[in-house]
Design an enzyme around this catalytic site. Structure first.
Site, PDB file in Angstrom:
ATOM      1  N   VAL A  11       1.907 -63.322 -48.925  1.00 56.80           N
ATOM      2  CA  VAL A  11       0.646 -63.855 -48.424  1.00 56.80           C
ATOM      3  C   VAL A  11       0.762 -64.236 -46.951  1.00 56.80           C
ATOM      4  O   VAL A  11      -0.052 -63.812 -46.116  1.00 56.80           O
ATOM      5  CB  VAL A  11       0.224 -65.083 -49.272  1.00 56.80           C
ATOM      6  CG1 VAL A  11      -1.033 -65.711 -48.725  1.00 56.80           C
ATOM      7  CG2 VAL A  11       0.030 -64.666 -50.721  1.00 56.80           C
ATOM      8  N   THR A 121      -1.787 -70.582 -53.555  1.00 56.91           N
ATOM      9  CA  THR A 121      -2.607 -70.827 -54.747  1.00 56.91           C
ATOM     10  C   THR A 121      -2.228 -72.187 -55.322  1.00 56.91           C
ATOM     11  O   THR A 121      -1.084 -72.396 -55.730  1.00 56.91           O
ATOM     12  CB  THR A 121      -2.366 -69.715 -55.781  1.00 56.91           C
ATOM     13  OG1 THR A 121      -2.744 -68.484 -55.179  1.00 56.91           O
ATOM     14  CG2 THR A 121      -3.171 -69.945 -57.046  1.00 56.91           C
ATOM     15  N   PHE A 247     -10.258 -52.706 -63.065  1.00 60.08           N
ATOM     16  CA  PHE A 247      -9.455 -53.519 -63.987  1.00 60.08           C
ATOM     17  C   PHE A 247      -9.806 -53.300 -65.450  1.00 60.08           C
ATOM     18  O   PHE A 247      -9.795 -54.205 -66.257  1.00 60.08           O
ATOM     19  CB  PHE A 247      -9.515 -55.005 -63.593  1.00 60.08           C
ATOM     20  CG  PHE A 247      -8.597 -55.275 -62.427  1.00 60.08           C
ATOM     21  CD1 PHE A 247      -8.883 -54.743 -61.187  1.00 60.08           C
ATOM     22  CD2 PHE A 247      -7.436 -55.998 -62.588  1.00 60.08           C
ATOM     23  CE1 PHE A 247      -8.016 -54.924 -60.114  1.00 60.08           C
ATOM     24  CE2 PHE A 247      -6.559 -56.188 -61.523  1.00 60.08           C
ATOM     25  CZ  PHE A 247      -6.860 -55.645 -60.277  1.00 60.08           C
ATOM     26  N   LEU A 248     -10.149 -52.053 -65.759  1.00 59.49           N
ATOM     27  CA  LEU A 248     -10.375 -51.680 -67.154  1.00 59.49           C
ATOM     28  C   LEU A 248      -9.387 -50.589 -67.577  1.00 59.49           C
ATOM     29  O   LEU A 248      -9.683 -49.807 -68.478  1.00 59.49           O
ATOM     30  CB  LEU A 248     -11.807 -51.205 -67.366  1.00 59.49           C
ATOM     31  CG  LEU A 248     -12.892 -52.289 -67.460  1.00 59.49           C
ATOM     32  CD1 LEU A 248     -14.266 -51.663 -67.671  1.00 59.49           C
ATOM     33  CD2 LEU A 248     -12.609 -53.283 -68.588  1.00 59.49           C
ATOM     34  N   CYS A 258       1.232 -63.122 -59.767  1.00 61.01           N
ATOM     35  CA  CYS A 258       0.023 -63.955 -59.811  1.00 61.01           C
ATOM     36  C   CYS A 258      -0.589 -64.131 -61.190  1.00 61.01           C
ATOM     37  O   CYS A 258      -0.682 -65.257 -61.687  1.00 61.01           O
ATOM     38  CB  CYS A 258      -1.028 -63.386 -58.863  1.00 61.01           C
ATOM     39  SG  CYS A 258      -0.554 -63.561 -57.151  1.00 61.01           S
ATOM     40  N   LYS A 261       1.264 -66.281 -63.926  1.00 60.64           N
ATOM     41  CA  LYS A 261       1.416 -67.705 -63.584  1.00 60.64           C
ATOM     42  C   LYS A 261       0.056 -68.389 -63.381  1.00 60.64           C
ATOM     43  O   LYS A 261      -0.121 -69.536 -63.782  1.00 60.64           O
ATOM     44  CB  LYS A 261       2.334 -67.859 -62.374  1.00 60.64           C
ATOM     45  CG  LYS A 261       1.707 -68.125 -61.042  1.00 60.64           C
ATOM     46  CD  LYS A 261       2.731 -68.429 -59.969  1.00 60.64           C
ATOM     47  CE  LYS A 261       2.261 -68.045 -58.600  1.00 60.64           C
ATOM     48  NZ  LYS A 261       1.114 -68.730 -58.053  1.00 60.64           N
TER      49      LYS A 261
HETATM   50  C1  UDX Z   1      -3.343 -59.971 -58.171  1.00 63.03           C
HETATM   51  C2  UDX Z   1      -4.849 -60.077 -57.798  1.00 63.03           C
HETATM   52  O1  UDX Z   1      -5.469 -58.798 -57.999  1.00 63.03           O
HETATM   53  C3  UDX Z   1      -5.011 -60.556 -56.379  1.00 63.03           C
HETATM   54  O2  UDX Z   1      -6.396 -60.723 -56.094  1.00 63.03           O
HETATM   55  C4  UDX Z   1      -4.297 -61.894 -56.278  1.00 63.03           C
HETATM   56  O3  UDX Z   1      -4.504 -62.501 -55.077  1.00 63.03           O
HETATM   57  C5  UDX Z   1      -2.827 -61.708 -56.595  1.00 63.03           C
HETATM   58  O4  UDX Z   1      -2.714 -61.211 -57.922  1.00 63.03           O
HETATM   59  P1  UDX Z   1      -1.366 -58.257 -57.823  1.00 63.03           P
HETATM   60  O5  UDX Z   1      -0.569 -59.151 -58.712  1.00 63.03           O
HETATM   61  O6  UDX Z   1      -0.730 -57.795 -56.566  1.00 63.03           O
HETATM   62  O7  UDX Z   1      -2.740 -58.941 -57.405  1.00 63.03           O
HETATM   63  O8  UDX Z   1      -1.715 -56.941 -58.668  1.00 63.03           O
HETATM   64  P2  UDX Z   1      -2.976 -56.308 -59.403  1.00 63.03           P
HETATM   65  O9  UDX Z   1      -3.266 -54.993 -58.791  1.00 63.03           O
HETATM   66  O10 UDX Z   1      -4.088 -57.256 -59.507  1.00 63.03           O
HETATM   67  O11 UDX Z   1      -2.349 -56.026 -60.857  1.00 63.03           O
HETATM   68  C6  UDX Z   1      -1.848 -57.087 -61.655  1.00 63.03           C
HETATM   69  C7  UDX Z   1      -1.340 -56.536 -62.967  1.00 63.03           C
HETATM   70  O12 UDX Z   1      -2.394 -56.094 -63.792  1.00 63.03           O
HETATM   71  C8  UDX Z   1      -0.369 -55.356 -62.848  1.00 63.03           C
HETATM   72  O13 UDX Z   1       0.697 -55.537 -63.734  1.00 63.03           O
HETATM   73  C9  UDX Z   1      -1.211 -54.169 -63.241  1.00 63.03           C
HETATM   74  O14 UDX Z   1      -0.447 -53.119 -63.795  1.00 63.03           O
HETATM   75  C10 UDX Z   1      -2.122 -54.787 -64.268  1.00 63.03           C
HETATM   76  N1  UDX Z   1      -3.397 -54.063 -64.420  1.00 63.03           N
HETATM   77  C11 UDX Z   1      -4.298 -54.047 -63.398  1.00 63.03           C
HETATM   78  C12 UDX Z   1      -3.699 -53.425 -65.615  1.00 63.03           C
HETATM   79  O15 UDX Z   1      -2.896 -53.437 -66.564  1.00 63.03           O
HETATM   80  N2  UDX Z   1      -4.907 -52.796 -65.738  1.00 63.03           N
HETATM   81  C13 UDX Z   1      -5.816 -52.756 -64.738  1.00 63.03           C
HETATM   82  O16 UDX Z   1      -6.893 -52.154 -64.936  1.00 63.03           O
HETATM   83  C14 UDX Z   1      -5.504 -53.390 -63.528  1.00 63.03           C
END
Ligand code: UDX
Length: 434
Positions: A11, A121, A247-248, A258, A261
């Site tokens: 960050v 955070t 995110f689906l 993130c 936690k």
């Molecule tokens: C996340 C948030 O998106 C971001 O806004 C915040 O500030 C920090 O945390 P990040 O942890 O870098 O970001 O990754 P992200 O792309 O959000 O994915 C998080 C997890 O969810 C990953 O393990 C990813 O594989 C999983 N995921 C994401 C899924 O299983 N399915 C999805 O459709 C999207």
């Protein structure tokens, strides 16, 4: 503006680099001398697309400095951005040790004009606690702003430069306006709220996204049971603007620094405030179960896993990062080892970090071909492009048996059907056995 950024993690570093890119004079401060020396040479300590380019160009332009010296960074800073880590404490709550330490350190450099921004955070109410701590020590009123970040690893620069929104939470109108001005060149919608609401927006957003993932993962399991295809279901749902397509993607659960936690920290906040929030408990429980899903499928297929050689493709918690925090590869490899399987893993960039966590509990390969050689099955754990773009026919050629458990639904039906013999077990879709 003259800005100091405390902490050069994901960050802090991305924020510092982006603020220098839009013309500010930025000094990043960290206690880790090795890291600062590396950064001074233009080397990024983390793998992040575009970061190194912007780092070197802004240093060359004289807008970006790195130091371990507090006076150098803080003495005449108009804005001090705190971006230190807030890891998960033993009770699920965020551990604020680094934040409190940073707040204590800056007190002697703060004037009535300085604006303190908390980007880390932090649970609702933390800005007020830090404000009081600094005011008790300095004897003056300080201007505080809560400005949570929403950047994703692997697209941190893009997420900062082209953010969906900037949240500014403050009880001080002048301070809020100054931070709005700081971000003005980005031309991103700004939402100004109370400090507590800004703090909550961060947790509410991440917990919502995590819940969305758990929802689609549970839906995937139902799709498998009834013979539907979760990718089509998600596509159909996502076109509804109220739901949205992002995110689906069903898979093997969320990981990273993130979501796991933050969901737990929000649940902790709910509990200490006497609010139940069972939805969050289920989000976590579903995620835990989902991480075991590939292993359960393999057990069902083979009956046992003792002596089976499993090629694990991908170790990082998601593509485009070398971060292993809360990566599904950790519980998956532990479960496979527990069942007596031999795991050989390949990841394009996360192997070194994985070795620190997994040690010699598994073996590591230098390529996909090496990992899958004479394997009884492949587990696809991270959807790296290199893995998705792999020619499936070629990949299975040297396996003992052409069996793939795909935790990220990387291959299309056409690609699978191009193989003369294969057993393909995806998530939330009918298996294909040729
Ligand atoms: C996340 C948030 O998106 C971001 O806004 C915040 O500030 C920090 O945390 P990040 O942890 O870098 O970001 O990754 P992200 O792309 O959000 O994915 C998080 C997890 O969810 C990953 O393990 C990813 O594989 C999983 N995921 C994401 C899924 O299983 N399915 C999805 O459709 C999207």
């Amino acid at each position: 503006m003259k800005i100091a950024v405390l902490g050069t993690g994901y960050v802090g570093l991305s924020t510092g680099v982006c603020l220098s890119q839009i013309g500010h004079q930025v000094t990043c401060l960290d206690i880790n001398e090795r890291k600062i020396n590396q950064l001074r040479q233009g080397i990024s300590p983390i793998y992040e697309p575009n970061l190194e380019e912007l780092l070197t160009s802004n240093m060359a332009a004289g807008r970006l400095q790195f130091t371990t010296s507090q006076p150098e960074a803080l003495a005449d800073a108009e804005i001090i951005i705190i971006a230190v880590g807030t890891p998960q404490g033993d009770d699920g709550a965020a551990d604020l040790t680094y934040l409190v330490q940073a707040a204590k350190e800056i007190t002697s450099y703060i004037t009535q004009e300085t604006i303190i921004v908390i980007k880390s955070t932090v649970p609702v109410g933390t800005n007020a606690v830090v404000k009081k701590l600094i005011e008790d020590r300095t004897g003056t009123t300080v201007k505080m702003v809560s400005n949570p970040e929403f950047l994703r690893q692997g697209s941190a620069i893009e997420d900062t430069m082209k953010a969906d929104r900037i949240i500014i939470g403050s009880e001080n109108e002048l301070a809020a306006r100054k931070i709005e001005e700081m971000y003005q060149p980005l031309n991103v919608p700004v939402i100004v709220t109370s400090t507590k609401s800004a703090e909550m927006i961060k947790y509410a957003s991440n917990a919502f996204l995590a819940t969305k993932i758990s929802y689609i993962n549970e839906m995937a399991n139902l799709c498998e049971a009834v013979g539907a295809n979760v990718a089509d279901v998600a596509r159909g749902m996502g076109k509804d603007k109220r739901i949205g397509e992002a995110f689906l993607n069903a898979g093997i659960g969320y990981g990273g620094s993130c979501f796991p936690k933050d969901v737990k920290a929000l649940l902790h906040t709910a509990e200490v405030n006497g609010v139940e929030f069972p939805l969050l408990k289920e989000t976590i429980a579903i995620n835990e179960r989902q991480r075991e899903w590939l292993v359960a499928k393999a057990l069902k297929r083979f009956g046992h896993l003792s002596g089976k050689k499993i090629a694990m493709l991908g170790l990082a918690f998601k593509p485009e990062t070398d971060d292993m925090r809360e990566a599904p590869s950790i519980p998956i490899s532990a479960a496979l080892s527990k069942w007596g399987a031999e795991v050989i893993a390949y990841d394009p960039v996360a192997t070194e970090n994985a070795k620190k966590l997994l040690g010699d509990s598994i073996k590591y390969a230098g390529s996909i071909a090496e990992a899958v050689y004479e394997a009884d099955a492949v587990f696809i754990v991270t959807e790296w492009n290199e893995i998705k773009n792999q020619d499936l026919v070629e990949m299975i050629r040297n396996m003992k048996e052409p069996i793939i458990f795909d935790g990220r639904n990387c291959f299309s039906e056409d690609e699978i059907r191009a193989c003369s013999a294969i057993e393909y077990y995806p998530i939330g879709k009918p298996s294909i056995i040729i």
